[in-house]
Motif scaffolding. Structure first.
Motif, mmCIF file in Angstrom:
data_model
loop_
_atom_site.group_PDB
_atom_site.id
_atom_site.type_symbol
_atom_site.label_atom_id
_atom_site.label_comp_id
_atom_site.label_asym_id
_atom_site.label_seq_id
_atom_site.Cartn_x
_atom_site.Cartn_y
_atom_site.Cartn_z
ATOM 1 N N HIS A 43 0.847 -1.186 0.000
ATOM 2 C CA HIS A 43 0.000 0.000 0.000
ATOM 3 C C HIS A 43 0.888 1.244 0.000
ATOM 4 O O HIS A 43 2.077 1.172 0.315
ATOM 5 N N VAL A 44 0.299 2.367 -0.364
ATOM 6 C CA VAL A 44 1.007 3.638 -0.284
ATOM 7 C C VAL A 44 1.083 4.001 1.186
ATOM 8 O O VAL A 44 0.060 4.103 1.866
ATOM 9 N N SER A 45 2.283 4.199 1.695
ATOM 10 C CA SER A 45 2.491 4.466 3.108
ATOM 11 C C SER A 45 2.375 5.956 3.437
ATOM 12 O O SER A 45 1.681 6.339 4.368
ATOM 13 N N LEU A 46 3.069 6.786 2.678
ATOM 14 C CA LEU A 46 3.096 8.225 2.919
ATOM 15 C C LEU A 46 2.981 8.995 1.613
ATOM 16 O O LEU A 46 3.460 8.542 0.573
ATOM 17 N N ARG A 69 -1.781 11.535 10.105
ATOM 18 C CA ARG A 69 -2.749 10.764 9.312
ATOM 19 C C ARG A 69 -4.125 10.883 9.938
ATOM 20 O O ARG A 69 -4.244 11.087 11.151
ATOM 21 N N ALA A 125 -4.475 4.049 7.037
ATOM 22 C CA ALA A 125 -3.189 3.388 6.818
ATOM 23 C C ALA A 125 -2.193 4.354 6.184
ATOM 24 O O ALA A 125 -1.014 4.351 6.514
ATOM 25 N N THR A 126 -2.654 5.197 5.283
ATOM 26 C CA THR A 126 -1.777 6.128 4.580
ATOM 27 C C THR A 126 -1.660 7.420 5.365
ATOM 28 O O THR A 126 -2.656 7.974 5.826
#
Length: 159
Positions: free
Chosen positions: A31-34, A77, A82-83
Motif C-alpha cells: 500500500h502507499v504508506s506516505l 494521518r 493506513a496512509t
C-alpha cells in the motif's frame, strides 16, 4: 528471468485495456504508506492538520537532510487510516514555489468522512477555507477546501 511484460495480466476496465501486475510480484500486502505535502513551516502545519482537521500526529522526530542539515520527520494521518502525510518543510526556492500548488491548482487530496454534514460544520466553525460549497455527485457529497499550505482538497461523504 521472465520479463515484466510477461508477468502482467490483462483486463478491461470501463472499456479500456489495463495491464495488471501479477500477484507474485509482491511477497505481501502493498500500500502507499506516505504522501508528502510541502509546507512553509512544520508547527503551523501540525496545528492545522491535527488541531483543526483532527488528524493524529504519528511522528515528529529530528532528522537530517541529505547534505546533513537539520530537519524534522513529521508524519500525520486521519484517525484509523493506513496512509499518512509527511509534512516536508520547503527547502530552497524550487520547493518553496510548490507550497500550495502540489497539484498545479487542481484538487489533489481527498478526505473521506462518514458524516459529511458534521465534518463540514466542524471544519467551517474551525475556520477552514471552503472554496466550493457542498454539492452531491454520483460518488457522494463533496466540498472543496484549502489546507494550511493552500492545496485544494475534496471533503467527501456518502450521498
Amino acid at each position: 528471468m521472465r520479463s515484466l511484460r510477461s508477468a502482467c495480466a490483462h483486463r478491461q476496465v470501463q472499456g479500456r485495456s489495463h495491464d495488471l501486475y501479477a500477484a507474485d510480484l509482491y511477497a505481501a500486502l502493498v500500500h502507499v504508506s506516505l504522501v508528502a505535502i510541502v509546507v512553509d513551516e512544520y508547527d503551523s502545519a501540525i496545528d492545522f492538520f491535527v488541531g483543526v482537521l483532527g488528524f493524529e500526529l504519528v511522528e515528529d522526530s529530528p532528522s537530517l537532510t541529505n547534505d546533513g542539515r537539520p530537519k524534522r520527520w513529521v508524519v500525520i494521518r486521519p484517525p484509523g487510516a493506513a496512509t499518512g502525510l509527511l509534512l516536508a518543510r520547503a527547502d530552497g526556492e524550487e520547493q518553496a514555489a510548490a507550497v500550495g500548488r502540489q497539484a498545479a491548482g487542481r484538487v489533489g487530496f481527498f478526505l473521506r468522512v462518514d458524516d459529511f454534514g458534521a465534518a463540514y460544520q466542524r471544519m467551517s466553525a474551525a475556520g477552514v477555507e471552503f472554496v466550493r460549497s457542498p454539492r452531491t455527485e454520483p460518488y457522494g457529497q463533496v466540498a472543496v477546501f484549502r489546507d494550511i499550505a493552500g492545496n485544494k482538497w475534496d471533503l467527501l461523504g456518502p450521498a
